[in-house]
Design an enzyme around this catalytic site. Structure first.
Site, short mmCIF file in Angstrom:
data_model
loop_
_atom_site.label_atom_id
_atom_site.label_comp_id
_atom_site.label_asym_id
_atom_site.label_seq_id
_atom_site.Cartn_x
_atom_site.Cartn_y
_atom_site.Cartn_z
N ARG A 167 0.83 -1.22 0.00
CA ARG A 167 0.00 0.00 0.00
C ARG A 167 0.86 1.27 0.00
O ARG A 167 0.55 2.25 0.65
CB ARG A 167 -0.96 0.01 1.20
CG ARG A 167 -1.94 -1.14 1.23
CD ARG A 167 -2.83 -1.18 -0.01
NE ARG A 167 -3.63 -2.41 0.00
CZ ARG A 167 -3.25 -3.55 -0.58
NH1 ARG A 167 -2.11 -3.63 -1.22
NH2 ARG A 167 -4.01 -4.61 -0.53
N SER A 237 -11.33 -0.19 2.98
CA SER A 237 -10.44 -0.48 4.11
C SER A 237 -9.83 0.81 4.63
O SER A 237 -9.13 1.51 3.89
CB SER A 237 -9.32 -1.44 3.67
OG SER A 237 -9.87 -2.66 3.22
N GLU A 333 -4.86 3.68 5.87
CA GLU A 333 -4.63 3.51 4.45
C GLU A 333 -5.20 4.71 3.68
O GLU A 333 -4.72 5.07 2.61
CB GLU A 333 -5.31 2.22 3.97
CG GLU A 333 -5.11 1.91 2.51
CD GLU A 333 -5.68 0.56 2.12
OE1 GLU A 333 -6.19 0.45 0.99
OE2 GLU A 333 -5.62 -0.37 2.94
#
Length: 350
Positions: A167, A237, A333
């Protein structure tokens, strides 16, 4: 169409971010060419106004009104060429990612099916190095085209130059300022191998499974667990899955043998942030107008007219509870956007 015709002053950003945070920008403009992008960015900066390039707003949290111009990247186009070994795609940054996955399957081009239903535009994919169900963009990306907005110079970065990580990428660090992704190049091998390591995919027969079956299974799994942003604002998420060393993972698994875990390179182990949050009995937890989703604890939702700071308060509570129980600090995130631009999400939430 003239640039002036595209500008909308004092525009509402609520329909332009999937968290549905009710904030405004000084100006909003949709840009469909690289020239428009550079021209409008320069115009904003010449007026001492910050400028933010946005795709579908699926991975951002606006903390307050934005004191500048939001440029919606709508640069489109999909070009496909092939040889005996692979398909090569050159995709405009403004294309919708899920639509790209579907288009590839329609043309019997395989390799993207595990990444179905990931929200956002193609230009956002390299920034996060999007991934799901055992596949990451880094495995498929051949290059990324960017424009340095101050100079207007276009540059092509190889996959290695993108410095992809979990990520993460160079676009969150060295190339974070004044650089915009305008196209992404993908290489999809014709020697297709199904990836069936996660969730209900493990129930499929690796001997005769088709890409379409994987796509259908993933769409069903995501629809069953993830809330529709049109009904409950969210950014998917919210936290990254933590990656820890093998010794730390062994200690945790001794206490919680049912904890999901996935081996990573360099003797590292990835844990499931959603499972950690759920074990803290936070699934369905509500705080004001926000909530932890009752089916997927990794998702925070705008349940009722929440502000960006309301989401931050919930995220901070979740993070503290997980740290208290597991001695692990979750990292966001989602990217946080303040009045002047992106801010350090980890610093804000801490």
């Amino acid at each position: 169409m003239k640039n002036e015709d595209m500008l909308i002053n004092k525009a509402a950003l609520k329909p332009l971010n999937t968290f549905a945070i009710d904030v405004r920008a000084q100006c909003v403009a949709a840009v469909r060419t690289e020239k428009e992008l550079v021209t409008l960015w320069r115009r904003a900066t010449e007026n001492n106004m910050p400028a933010l390039v946005l795709g579908s707003g699926s991975n951002v949290l606006f903390l307050e009104d934005y004191d500048g111009t939001v440029l919606l990247n709508r640069i489109a186009g999909i070009m496909i060429r092939e040889n005996a070994d692979a398909w090569y795609l050159h995709v405009g940054a403004g294309e919708v990612w899920h639509d790209l996955v579907t288009t590839c399957l329609d043309y019997q081009i395989t390799g993207l099916e595990n990444l179905a239903m990931i929200p956002g535009c193609v230009g956002s994919a390299p920034i996060q190095n999007i991934g799901a169900y055992g596949v990451e963009l880094a495995q498929l990306c051949e290059y990324v085209d960017i424009i340095q907005l101050k100079t207007g110079v276009k540059r092509r970065l190889s996959s290695n130059e993108c410095e992809f990580n979990y990520r993460d990428s160079i676009f969150k660090h060295d190339l974070r300022e004044h650089n915009v992704i305008v196209a992404v190049g993908l290489r999809l091998a014709k020697a297709w191998r199904p990836v069936l390591d996660y969730g209900d995919l493990t129930l499929l027969n690796i001997g005769n499974v088709t890409p379409r079956q994987i796509y259908t299974a993933i769409c069903a799994m995501r629809c069953s667990k993830l809330p529709d942003p049109a009904l409950a604002g969210n950014a998917g998420s919210f936290f990254k899955n933590p990656i820890i060393d093998a010794q730390g993972a062994e200690k945790l698994l001794q206490r919680y043998p049912d904890a999901p875990y996935y081996f990573q390179p360099n003797s590292r182990v990835k844990l499931a942030a959603g499972w950690l949050i759920e074990r803290c009995k936070l699934k369905g937890y509500r705080l004001g107008g926000t909530a932890v989703h009752d089916k997927q604890a990794l998702v925070l939702v705008n349940a009722y007219n929440a502000t960006g700071w309301d989401i931050v308060a919930l995220a901070r509570h979740v993070r503290q509870q997980v740290a208290q129980r597991f001695d692990l600090w979750l990292e966001p995130e989602v990217r946080f956007i303040g009045a002047k631009g992106e801010v350090d999400a980890l610093r804000v939430i801490a």
